[in-house]
Motif scaffolding. Structure first.
Motif, PDB file in Angstrom:
ATOM      1  N   VAL A   1      39.467  66.639  94.558  1.00 55.79           N
ATOM      2  CA  VAL A   1      38.462  67.569  93.594  1.00 55.79           C
ATOM      3  C   VAL A   1      38.766  67.097  92.080  1.00 55.79           C
ATOM      4  O   VAL A   1      39.864  67.066  91.564  1.00 55.79           O
ATOM      5  N   GLN A   2      37.636  66.416  91.611  1.00 58.11           N
ATOM      6  CA  GLN A   2      37.767  65.778  90.229  1.00 58.11           C
ATOM      7  C   GLN A   2      36.461  65.587  89.524  1.00 58.11           C
ATOM      8  O   GLN A   2      35.368  65.465  90.134  1.00 58.11           O
ATOM      9  N   GLN A   4      34.914  63.019  86.723  1.00 61.27           N
ATOM     10  CA  GLN A   4      35.155  61.829  86.138  1.00 61.27           C
ATOM     11  C   GLN A   4      34.375  61.506  85.185  1.00 61.27           C
ATOM     12  O   GLN A   4      32.870  61.306  85.215  1.00 61.27           O
ATOM     13  N   CYS A  21      29.377  62.286  83.430  1.00 58.81           N
ATOM     14  CA  CYS A  21      30.259  63.064  84.195  1.00 58.81           C
ATOM     15  C   CYS A  21      29.826  62.994  85.301  1.00 58.81           C
ATOM     16  O   CYS A  21      28.709  63.966  85.754  1.00 58.81           O
ATOM     17  N   ALA A  23      30.851  64.362  89.612  1.00 61.70           N
ATOM     18  CA  ALA A  23      31.970  65.195  90.277  1.00 61.70           C
ATOM     19  C   ALA A  23      32.227  64.565  91.587  1.00 61.70           C
ATOM     20  O   ALA A  23      31.122  64.239  92.452  1.00 61.70           O
ATOM     21  N   SER A  24      33.241  64.769  92.366  1.00 60.80           N
ATOM     22  CA  SER A  24      33.659  64.457  93.662  1.00 60.80           C
ATOM     23  C   SER A  24      34.430  65.658  94.192  1.00 60.80           C
ATOM     24  O   SER A  24      35.687  65.915  93.467  1.00 60.80           O
ATOM     25  N   TYR A  94      35.862  65.318  76.940  1.00 62.84           N
ATOM     26  CA  TYR A  94      35.996  65.831  78.190  1.00 62.84           C
ATOM     27  C   TYR A  94      34.762  66.511  78.396  1.00 62.84           C
ATOM     28  O   TYR A  94      34.136  67.316  77.993  1.00 62.84           O
ATOM     29  N   TYR A 115      37.476  73.782  85.261  1.00 57.71           N
ATOM     30  CA  TYR A 115      37.640  72.222  85.750  1.00 57.71           C
ATOM     31  C   TYR A 115      37.267  71.195  84.921  1.00 57.71           C
ATOM     32  O   TYR A 115      36.200  71.560  84.169  1.00 57.71           O
ATOM     33  N   TRP A 116      38.015  70.296  84.717  1.00 56.47           N
ATOM     34  CA  TRP A 116      38.121  69.404  83.326  1.00 56.47           C
ATOM     35  C   TRP A 116      38.265  67.936  84.070  1.00 56.47           C
ATOM     36  O   TRP A 116      39.159  67.858  85.057  1.00 56.47           O
ATOM     37  N   GLY A 117      37.442  67.086  83.514  1.00 57.58           N
ATOM     38  CA  GLY A 117      37.592  65.618  83.886  1.00 57.58           C
ATOM     39  C   GLY A 117      38.775  65.142  83.047  1.00 57.58           C
ATOM     40  O   GLY A 117      39.617  65.781  82.212  1.00 57.58           O
ATOM     41  N   GLN A 118      39.252  63.727  83.202  1.00 57.27           N
ATOM     42  CA  GLN A 118      40.283  63.240  82.319  1.00 57.27           C
ATOM     43  C   GLN A 118      40.087  62.803  81.068  1.00 57.27           C
ATOM     44  O   GLN A 118      40.964  62.453  80.418  1.00 57.27           O
TER      45      GLN A 118
END
Length: 126
Positions: A1-2, A4, A21, A23-24, A94, A115-118
């Motif tokens: 779950v992320q 990107q 951005c 999502a997976s 982000y 939820y946050w990306g890197q």
């Protein structure tokens, strides 16, 4: 779950970048999405947000008229088009997914997002 985020880089003042951005393992379709940024030594700050059906967008005053947030629910993705970049835009950017499928807390506050990306680095040279 992320989430990107990508598309950052080094650009001269006045230039443009487009952040993406994706999502997976996470659905974005039913959630508002936001972009935030954090410069060295500073707190994370709101940049832009978009509602789940793209019917409303919100921007920080500092980027209004220069940045455009958009989304493609079919691709489970969100974008940030950045034009006329300034050295003050230098930061790690982000993407974030809002915490609920309905409005409950301000889109402008980082704590409203679950939820946050890197993050992706954007550097604007003068």
């Amino acid at each position: 779950v992320q989430l990107q985020a990508c598309g950052g880089g080094l650009v001269q003042a006045g230039g443009s970048l487009r952040l993406s951005c994706a999502a997976s393992g996470l659905t974005l379709t039913n959630y508002a999405m936001g972009w935030f940024r954090q410069a060295p030594g500073k707190e994370r700050e709101f940049v832009a947000a978009i509602t789940r059906r793209s019917d409303h967008t919100y921007y920080a005053d500092s980027v209004k008229g220069r940045f455009t947030i958009s989304r493609d629910n079919a691709k489970n993705s969100v974008y940030l088009e950045m034009n006329n970049l300034k050295p003050d835009d230098t930061a790690v950017y982000y993407c974030a997914r809002y915490g609920r499928t309905y409005y409950s807390d301000s889109y402008y506050v980082a704590g409203s997002y679950a939820y946050w990306g890197q993050g992706t680095q954007v550097t604007v040279s003068s």
